[in-house]
Design a protein around this motif. Structure first.
Motif, short mmCIF file in Angstrom:
data_model
loop_
_atom_site.label_atom_id
_atom_site.label_comp_id
_atom_site.label_asym_id
_atom_site.label_seq_id
_atom_site.Cartn_x
_atom_site.Cartn_y
_atom_site.Cartn_z
N ASP A 279 0.79 -1.21 0.16
CA ASP A 279 -0.02 -0.12 0.06
C ASP A 279 0.93 1.41 0.09
O ASP A 279 0.39 2.25 0.52
N PHE A 280 2.05 1.22 -0.52
CA PHE A 280 3.02 2.22 -0.35
C PHE A 280 2.48 3.56 -1.18
O PHE A 280 2.67 4.58 -0.56
N GLU A 281 1.74 3.18 -2.37
CA GLU A 281 1.33 4.52 -3.12
C GLU A 281 0.14 5.22 -2.48
O GLU A 281 0.02 6.30 -2.73
N ILE A 282 -0.66 4.31 -1.82
CA ILE A 282 -1.62 4.98 -1.11
C ILE A 282 -1.21 5.56 0.03
O ILE A 282 -1.99 6.71 0.27
N HIS A 283 -0.61 5.14 0.77
CA HIS A 283 -0.07 5.86 2.06
C HIS A 283 1.29 6.22 1.87
O HIS A 283 2.25 6.24 3.07
N ARG A 284 1.68 6.76 0.94
CA ARG A 284 3.16 7.09 0.53
C ARG A 284 3.62 8.28 1.93
O ARG A 284 4.66 8.01 2.39
N GLN A 285 2.63 9.30 2.06
CA GLN A 285 2.99 10.54 2.87
C GLN A 285 3.25 9.78 4.45
O GLN A 285 3.97 10.08 4.95
N ASP A 286 2.13 8.83 4.72
CA ASP A 286 2.44 8.00 6.13
C ASP A 286 3.70 7.58 6.05
O ASP A 286 4.53 7.45 7.40
N TYR A 287 4.13 6.74 5.18
CA TYR A 287 5.34 5.99 5.31
C TYR A 287 6.60 6.90 5.09
O TYR A 287 7.59 6.59 5.94
N TYR A 288 6.73 8.32 4.47
CA TYR A 288 7.70 9.03 4.67
C TYR A 288 7.73 9.70 6.00
O TYR A 288 8.73 9.86 6.59
N GLN A 289 6.50 9.92 6.53
CA GLN A 289 6.49 10.49 7.96
C GLN A 289 7.11 9.50 8.99
O GLN A 289 7.74 9.88 9.63
N ALA A 290 6.58 8.31 8.82
CA ALA A 290 7.20 7.28 9.75
C ALA A 290 8.84 6.93 9.38
O ALA A 290 9.48 6.82 10.83
N LEU A 291 9.41 7.29 8.41
CA LEU A 291 10.86 7.38 8.35
C LEU A 291 11.56 8.50 8.66
O LEU A 291 12.71 9.03 8.65
N GLY A 292 10.43 9.58 8.81
CA GLY A 292 11.29 10.93 9.07
C GLY A 292 11.81 11.75 8.05
O GLY A 292 12.64 12.69 8.32
N GLN A 293 11.22 11.37 6.94
CA GLN A 293 11.85 12.31 5.68
C GLN A 293 10.84 12.88 4.98
O GLN A 293 9.71 12.63 4.87
N PRO A 294 11.14 14.02 4.31
CA PRO A 294 10.32 14.88 3.40
C PRO A 294 9.97 13.99 2.32
O PRO A 294 10.57 13.44 1.59
N ILE A 295 8.64 14.38 1.84
CA ILE A 295 8.15 13.63 0.60
C ILE A 295 8.49 14.46 -0.44
O ILE A 295 8.58 14.10 -1.53
N GLU A 296 9.02 15.70 -0.45
CA GLU A 296 9.54 16.39 -1.81
C GLU A 296 10.81 16.18 -1.89
O GLU A 296 11.81 16.25 -1.02
#
Length: 514
Positions: free
Chosen positions: A492-509
């Motif tokens: 579900d990476f594409e669906i929850h992409r922002q949540d995964y980036y947040q969990a990794l502590g990384q910016p999505i941009e």
């Protein structure tokens, strides 16, 4: 725990701007210093210090120097009372913050359940995420004790919901099988080491040294887990870190301790353990297969090299011949070979040496292969039927499918005692055999007809399989390390992409990440 600051950070972060200086007017010296310390601490940490000692002395001294005051005045600042509370209110208002309420606590708990606990269960990360969230909402954090209670409540709520969901996906048959795993009647339990080992503890054990026995042991473990008949997609949409969290808890407990948990938690712990253990055992089987195939070849080469070295030592005059050629070449480096080397060693003799080397070079592969065949046939061949029955090999690229087709052929003949494959059987050669190995699989039977030797072909197929597995051109169903490369990302990476980036502590941009 006090935060440490160096001189550069003090200059950068603790300089007072005019708006902040204005807040210090009409205050006594000790109140000015205390207020300034609270102000800058809140600016940096988005919370007030709980005790006077929480602020580093270096910070107090630096702020005092900015105000032209003595750092000793800080000890005279009242740390409680109406003045202290009024100062805190002024600072909250200055930064646009407000106090934490009961409703804010419920909202924070709901946010933790939805956005954080879905991907993370580590206490320190949950605390860090909570403070970051409160800062974004401009809320003064509650006391650490109250925040800990909120986090603990959120964890309990999330775990109850998660475990109930997992339990709902398990069949009654699977539940009974898991109970059998934890059953220690007439078995090993806790400190009663004189009893036999329970199935659950057997599944925990390591594969041990690389050997044929290790493969059979791991196969039996994997079969025990498969007998549970867990749903194939039980944890597909659950982040691996969460599954690993429950697996670690189960690994650290004895069967007796696991039986004491509430039903939903107990079965979720066992299911998570067996799910990840199945992946690990599958990887272990593949790794053992790769190591054994490599070991057969490596040991054969070492044995043949040793034999050739001993044969070389028994041949007379070759070292002397090499010495004379080298000596003549060094003494006359610029002259023609025929004028320097041929007087020492005749052209006929050199041609004979070249011919002998080429002959022995082609025979080297055959000798190595002969040793490999003997080792495989007398010992390791017993693993092939079990591995082909246990592991399912796949490939996403048609270029590598010949090896998959060859494995299917081996599987069809697993119970056959025939020396050769049947006449007319379609054998996969290209993409499986090395060019110099084709002649090694062909034998002539008693009727003078060319036939394909099964043992020889199996060795070639397994050697090709090892190379493809190491590069992930071929993958294994149910494995983790050797899994389908397309499944490396969460489903579900594409669906929850922002949540995964947040969990990794990384910016999505991308620009911000760079």
């Amino acid at each position: 725990m006090k935060r440490q600051w160096d001189a550069t950070e003090l200059v950068e972060h603790f300089t007072l701007i005019p708006e902040e200086v204005a807040l210090l007017e009409n205050k006594s010296e000790e109140n000015r210093l205390g207020f300034a310390v609270l102000l800058k601490f809140f600016q940096m940490e988005a919370k007030f210090p709980r005790t006077r000692q929480e602020v580093p002395k270096l910070v107090v001294a630096y702020i005092a120097s900015l105000l032209g005051l003595s750092p000793r005045l800080y000890k005279q600042y009242e740390w409680e009372g109406r003045t202290f509370e009024r100062h805190r209110a002024e600072i909250r208002e200055f930064f646009g913050f407000r106090e934490f309420t009961v409703l804010d606590g419920e909202e924070l708990k709901a946010w933790l359940c939805e956005k954080v606990l879905t991907y993370e269960r580590q206490q320190s990360h949950l605390e860090s995420a909570s403070y970051k969230r409160l800062r974004e909402l401009k809320l003064e954090p509650p006391t650490p004790e109250r925040l800990e209670r909120l986090i603990r409540s959120a964890v309990t709520t999330t775990e109850k919901k998660f475990c109930t969901n997992i339990l709902g996906q398990l069949s009654l048959f699977s539940l009974r099988k898991m109970d059998a795993l934890l059953d220690t009647k007439d078995g090993f339990d806790d400190d009663e080491s004189h009893f036999r080992q329970s199935v659950f503890n057997f599944l925990k054990s390591d594969p041990g040294r690389t050997s044929l026995q290790s493969i059979f042991k791991e196969i039996s473990k994997l079969q025990c887990i498969r007998d549970l008949q867990l749903p194939l997609n039980l944890f597909d949409l659950v982040p691996p870190k969460i599954v690993n969290h429950y697996r670690r808890r189960a690994s650290a407990e004895t069967p007796r301790e696991l039986r004491r948990h509430p039903v939903s938690i107990r079965y979720t712990l066992v299911a998570a353990f067996c799910w990840q253990r199945s992946q690990e055992i599958t990887d272990s089987l593949v790794e053992l297969l790769v190591q054994i195939i490599h070991g057969i070849n490596a040991r054969a080469e070492r044995r043949v090299d040793k034999e050739l070295l001993e044969e070389f030592k028994r041949v007379d005059n070759k070292p002397r011949l090499l010495f004379e050629i080298a000596n003549a070449s060094l003494e006359h480096p610029e002259e023609l070979v025929k004028d320097v080397v041929f007087p020492v060693v005749s052209e006929t003799m050199l041609k004979a040496v070249v011919k002998e080397y080429k002959s022995s070079s082609s025979q080297y592969t055959q000798r190595v292969y002969t040793v490999m065949r003997s080792s495989y046939l007398n010992h390791y061949r017993r693993m092939v039927p079990q591995l082909l029955e246990t592991l399912e090999f796949c490939s996403n690229n048609d270029v590598h499918r010949p090896v998959i087709s060859a494995l299917s052929l081996l599987k069809r003949y697993r119970d056959s005692n025939q020396r050769y494959y049947a006449l007319g059987e379609e054998l996969i050669i290209d993409g499986v055999l090395k060019n110099d190995w084709k002649e090694l699989i062909v034998e002539v039977d008693k009727d003078g007809q060319e036939r394909i030797n099964r043992v020889n072909y199996e060795i070639c197929v397994l050697t090709a399989l090892r190379e493809k597995l190491r590069s992930k051109e071929i993958w294994v169903v149910g494995a983790k390390r050797y899994c389908n490369p397309e499944s490396d990302l969460p489903q579900d990476f594409e669906i929850h992409r922002q949540d995964y980036y947040q969990a990794l502590g990384q910016p999505i941009e991308a620009e911000a990440f760079i």
